[in-house]
Design a protein around this motif. Structure first.
Motif, mmCIF file in Angstrom:
data_model
loop_
_atom_site.group_PDB
_atom_site.id
_atom_site.type_symbol
_atom_site.label_atom_id
_atom_site.label_comp_id
_atom_site.label_asym_id
_atom_site.label_seq_id
_atom_site.Cartn_x
_atom_site.Cartn_y
_atom_site.Cartn_z
ATOM 1 N N THR A 143 -13.283 -2.014 -13.337
ATOM 2 C CA THR A 143 -13.097 -0.577 -13.514
ATOM 3 C C THR A 143 -13.384 0.168 -12.223
ATOM 4 O OG1 THR A 143 -13.736 -0.785 -15.831
ATOM 5 C CG2 THR A 143 -13.757 1.417 -14.880
ATOM 6 N N LEU A 144 -14.425 -0.268 -11.504
ATOM 7 C CA LEU A 144 -14.785 0.361 -10.240
ATOM 8 C C LEU A 144 -13.671 0.189 -9.219
ATOM 9 C CD1 LEU A 144 -16.876 1.786 -8.466
ATOM 10 C CD2 LEU A 144 -17.847 -0.463 -7.946
ATOM 11 N N LEU A 145 -13.116 -1.016 -9.133
ATOM 12 C CA LEU A 145 -12.031 -1.272 -8.194
ATOM 13 C C LEU A 145 -10.814 -0.424 -8.531
ATOM 14 C CD1 LEU A 145 -10.853 -2.892 -5.834
ATOM 15 C CD2 LEU A 145 -10.168 -4.655 -7.494
ATOM 16 N N LYS A 146 -10.531 -0.299 -9.809
ATOM 17 C CA LYS A 146 -9.378 0.495 -10.242
ATOM 18 C C LYS A 146 -9.562 1.964 -9.878
ATOM 19 C CE LYS A 146 -6.613 1.623 -14.310
ATOM 20 N NZ LYS A 146 -6.458 1.423 -15.788
ATOM 21 N N SER A 147 -10.778 2.476 -10.025
ATOM 22 C CA SER A 147 -11.017 3.889 -9.737
ATOM 23 C C SER A 147 -10.883 4.202 -8.254
ATOM 24 C CB SER A 147 -12.405 4.308 -10.227
ATOM 25 O OG SER A 147 -13.421 3.660 -9.470
ATOM 26 N N GLU A 148 -11.127 3.209 -7.388
ATOM 27 C CA GLU A 148 -11.050 3.440 -5.948
ATOM 28 C C GLU A 148 -9.758 2.904 -5.340
ATOM 29 O OE1 GLU A 148 -13.307 5.433 -4.735
ATOM 30 O OE2 GLU A 148 -14.162 5.383 -6.770
ATOM 31 N N MET A 149 -8.765 2.613 -6.175
ATOM 32 C CA MET A 149 -7.476 2.129 -5.688
ATOM 33 C C MET A 149 -6.773 3.123 -4.760
ATOM 34 S SD MET A 149 -6.538 -0.925 -6.267
ATOM 35 C CE MET A 149 -4.761 -0.776 -6.076
ATOM 36 N N PRO A 150 -6.863 4.452 -4.998
ATOM 37 C CA PRO A 150 -6.202 5.377 -4.068
ATOM 38 C C PRO A 150 -6.676 5.207 -2.632
ATOM 39 C CG PRO A 150 -6.824 6.525 -6.075
ATOM 40 C CD PRO A 150 -7.431 5.157 -6.158
ATOM 41 N N SER A 151 -7.997 5.084 -2.438
ATOM 42 C CA SER A 151 -8.520 4.914 -1.084
ATOM 43 C C SER A 151 -8.023 3.617 -0.465
ATOM 44 C CB SER A 151 -10.054 4.934 -1.101
ATOM 45 O OG SER A 151 -10.537 6.144 -1.645
ATOM 46 N N LEU A 152 -8.030 2.544 -1.257
ATOM 47 C CA LEU A 152 -7.558 1.252 -0.765
ATOM 48 C C LEU A 152 -6.084 1.327 -0.383
ATOM 49 C CD1 LEU A 152 -8.070 -1.739 -0.238
ATOM 50 C CD2 LEU A 152 -7.546 -2.189 -2.649
ATOM 51 N N ALA A 153 -5.285 1.983 -1.225
ATOM 52 C CA ALA A 153 -3.853 2.125 -0.921
ATOM 53 C C ALA A 153 -3.646 2.933 0.355
ATOM 54 C CB ALA A 153 -3.142 2.786 -2.099
ATOM 55 N N GLY A 154 -4.453 3.975 0.544
ATOM 56 C CA GLY A 154 -4.330 4.792 1.744
ATOM 57 C C GLY A 154 -4.646 4.009 3.003
ATOM 58 N N PHE A 155 -5.721 3.238 2.976
ATOM 59 C CA PHE A 155 -6.084 2.442 4.148
ATOM 60 C C PHE A 155 -5.044 1.349 4.420
ATOM 61 C CE2 PHE A 155 -10.477 4.041 3.342
ATOM 62 C CZ PHE A 155 -10.681 4.592 4.604
ATOM 63 N N LEU A 156 -4.517 0.721 3.366
ATOM 64 C CA LEU A 156 -3.500 -0.316 3.546
ATOM 65 C C LEU A 156 -2.226 0.257 4.146
ATOM 66 C CD1 LEU A 156 -3.921 -2.441 0.269
ATOM 67 C CD2 LEU A 156 -4.561 -3.074 2.607
ATOM 68 N N LEU A 157 -1.826 1.443 3.683
ATOM 69 C CA LEU A 157 -0.616 2.063 4.227
ATOM 70 C C LEU A 157 -0.819 2.425 5.698
ATOM 71 C CD1 LEU A 157 2.225 3.121 3.735
ATOM 72 C CD2 LEU A 157 1.239 5.291 3.000
ATOM 73 N N PHE A 158 -2.009 2.941 6.025
ATOM 74 C CA PHE A 158 -2.280 3.261 7.429
ATOM 75 C C PHE A 158 -2.257 2.002 8.286
ATOM 76 C CE2 PHE A 158 -5.361 3.649 10.916
ATOM 77 C CZ PHE A 158 -4.750 4.663 11.646
ATOM 78 N N ALA A 159 -2.843 0.913 7.764
ATOM 79 C CA ALA A 159 -2.834 -0.350 8.507
ATOM 80 C C ALA A 159 -1.408 -0.847 8.726
ATOM 81 C CB ALA A 159 -3.660 -1.400 7.755
ATOM 82 N N ALA A 160 -0.558 -0.683 7.716
ATOM 83 C CA ALA A 160 0.840 -1.104 7.848
ATOM 84 C C ALA A 160 1.546 -0.302 8.942
ATOM 85 C CB ALA A 160 1.561 -0.928 6.510
ATOM 86 N N PHE A 161 1.286 1.009 8.997
ATOM 87 C CA PHE A 161 1.895 1.828 10.041
ATOM 88 C C PHE A 161 1.328 1.474 11.414
ATOM 89 C CE2 PHE A 161 3.435 4.755 6.719
ATOM 90 C CZ PHE A 161 4.695 5.020 7.229
ATOM 91 N N ALA A 162 0.037 1.170 11.465
ATOM 92 C CA ALA A 162 -0.564 0.800 12.745
ATOM 93 C C ALA A 162 0.039 -0.495 13.279
ATOM 94 C CB ALA A 162 -2.078 0.658 12.588
ATOM 95 N N TYR A 163 0.385 -1.414 12.374
ATOM 96 C CA TYR A 163 0.933 -2.709 12.775
ATOM 97 C C TYR A 163 2.433 -2.639 13.048
ATOM 98 C CZ TYR A 163 1.970 -7.706 12.683
ATOM 99 O OH TYR A 163 2.390 -8.967 13.005
ATOM 100 N N LEU A 164 3.149 -1.866 12.220
ATOM 101 C CA LEU A 164 4.606 -1.812 12.320
ATOM 102 C C LEU A 164 5.135 -0.506 12.886
ATOM 103 C CD1 LEU A 164 5.395 -3.323 8.802
ATOM 104 C CD2 LEU A 164 5.481 -4.527 10.994
ATOM 105 N N GLY A 165 4.221 0.351 13.349
ATOM 106 C CA GLY A 165 4.641 1.684 13.781
ATOM 107 C C GLY A 165 5.723 1.679 14.841
ATOM 108 N N GLY A 166 5.702 0.700 15.720
ATOM 109 C CA GLY A 166 6.702 0.649 16.777
ATOM 110 C C GLY A 166 8.104 0.439 16.268
#
Length: 367
Positions: A2-25
């Motif tokens: 339940t705790l992991l599910k409640s904090e999924m937005p933050s995890l999704a945000g960090f993952l998306l930022f990491a994807a842009f940092a890696y593939l931004g070029g």
């Protein structure tokens, strides 16, 4: 789980930022075209919205644990901290126009004082007719906001010791000291000596009111959770601005619209929290959020950008143009009328929304 599910937005945000940092070029708007850029823009917007709802949830829990005005103060300082960090980061990168800080602060003040306050008063008034709040608290906010706004955004346009809307060294030093001093005194009033005037005057604000099944955990957990949800918003907002500016340029829309969109996105957590409070007839919390955000925007952003500008040699222009001065003055005058009695209604909300519409119109007025 339940705790992991409640904090999924933050995890999704960090993952998306990491994807842009890696593939931004490989994802630059000029390279991938309009269609894919709009899809990426939509993806960023959805994730940021999701994080904003998580910010609101943690802020509501902190408001329950701490009571007013401490709960909303944490939310306000966190969001304003993000705004300051954005402006300073752009200034340090060397890409900022001299008017960037001014335009951002003006956008925030107009969005908060007219857009957010307008919709809160309109929705709350339609649902509850007349809503009450603590008049002394609103007056305290406005007594600080009016001189801060005039000194920072209006006076530099009329002085002759520096060209345009710039500040002379003496003016800049005075502005930094005055802003920090006034905001520091205000924080002492709000949190130490007169915190009671920033609380709902009736008995609506107690215990678990308005949480609708939200699980309240420890204070450190919600502070970390709030900051963890805010950080992806700030990290992704720069990417969002990149795609927004590309789309605006392709559509031929005014470039000022990009700053407005990014400012609105940064303010989204506060806006959602204020609107929820107004719907639940806790107008004082909405007032604390909206007016507190406007005061903190000028009281903290101005010293930060002037300090950075001084040490980096970056020119900072704070004086608004004539039409913007008129709109800011009208906004402050109407706000004094709005919060001049102990109750509000939806007519006042409609007036503020009319001013907000005028501000948006001015963005598109290229003449």
């Amino acid at each position: 789980m339940t705790l992991l599910k409640s904090e999924m937005p933050s995890l999704a945000g960090f993952l998306l930022f990491a994807a842009f940092a890696y593939l931004g070029g490989f994802l630059k708007p000029d390279d991938i075209g309009v269609g894919p850029s709009l899809l990426l823009l939509a993806l960023i917007f959805v994730v940021v919205m999701w994080c904003a709802f998580s910010v609101v949830r943690h802020a509501e829990c902190l408001a329950t644990l701490l009571g007013e005005p401490y709960g909303t103060l944490i939310l306000t300082l966190a969001v304003i901290g993000i705004e300051v960090a954005l402006i300073v980061a752009i200034m340090l990168s060397g890409d900022a126009a001299p008017t960037m800080a001014r335009d951002t602060m003006f956008s925030v003040v107009m969005i908060v004082m007219n857009g957010l306050i307008g919709i809160c008063l309109l929705v709350g008034g339609l649902q509850h007719k007349n809503q009450s709040y603590n008049l002394e608290g609103a007056k305290a906010f406005l007594s600080v906001l009016v001189p801060l706004a005039i000194f920072a955004l209006v006076l530099p346009r009329f002085t002759h010791s520096a060209p345009g809307g710039e500040l002379s060294p003496l003016q800049a030093g005075f502005e930094v000291v005055m802003s920090l001093m006034l905001y520091g005194v205000f924080l002492a009033i709000q949190t130490v000596t007169h915190s009671d005037i920033f609380r709902q005057p009736d008995a609506l604000e107690d215990g678990d009111h308005g949480h609708h099944g939200i699980v309240v955990r420890s204070m450190p957990f919600h502070i970390v959770g709030l900051l963890g949800a805010l950080l992806p918003i700030i990290l992704l907002s720069k990417k969002l601005a990149l795609y927004v500016e590309f789309g605006i340029d392709g559509l031929g829309a005014p470039i000022a619209l990009s700053g407005f969109i990014v400012a609105a996105l940064v303010l989204m957590p506060e806006g959602l929290s204020a609107l929820q409070a107004a719907k639940e007839n806790m107008l004082q919390r909405a007032v604390n959020i909206c007016l507190g955000s406007a005061v903190a925007t000028i009281g903290l952003t101005v010293p930060a950008v002037l300090f950075v500008g001084y040490y980096t040699g970056h020119t900072v222009e704070l004086g608004l143009e004539s039409a913007e001065i008129v709109l800011l003055s009208l906004t402050l005058f109407v706000s004094l009328l709005t919060f001049g009695s102990r109750t509000t209604n939806y007519l006042l909300g409609a007036v503020h929304l009319a001013l907000f519409a005028a501000y948006v119109m001015m963005i598109f007025d290229l003449s």
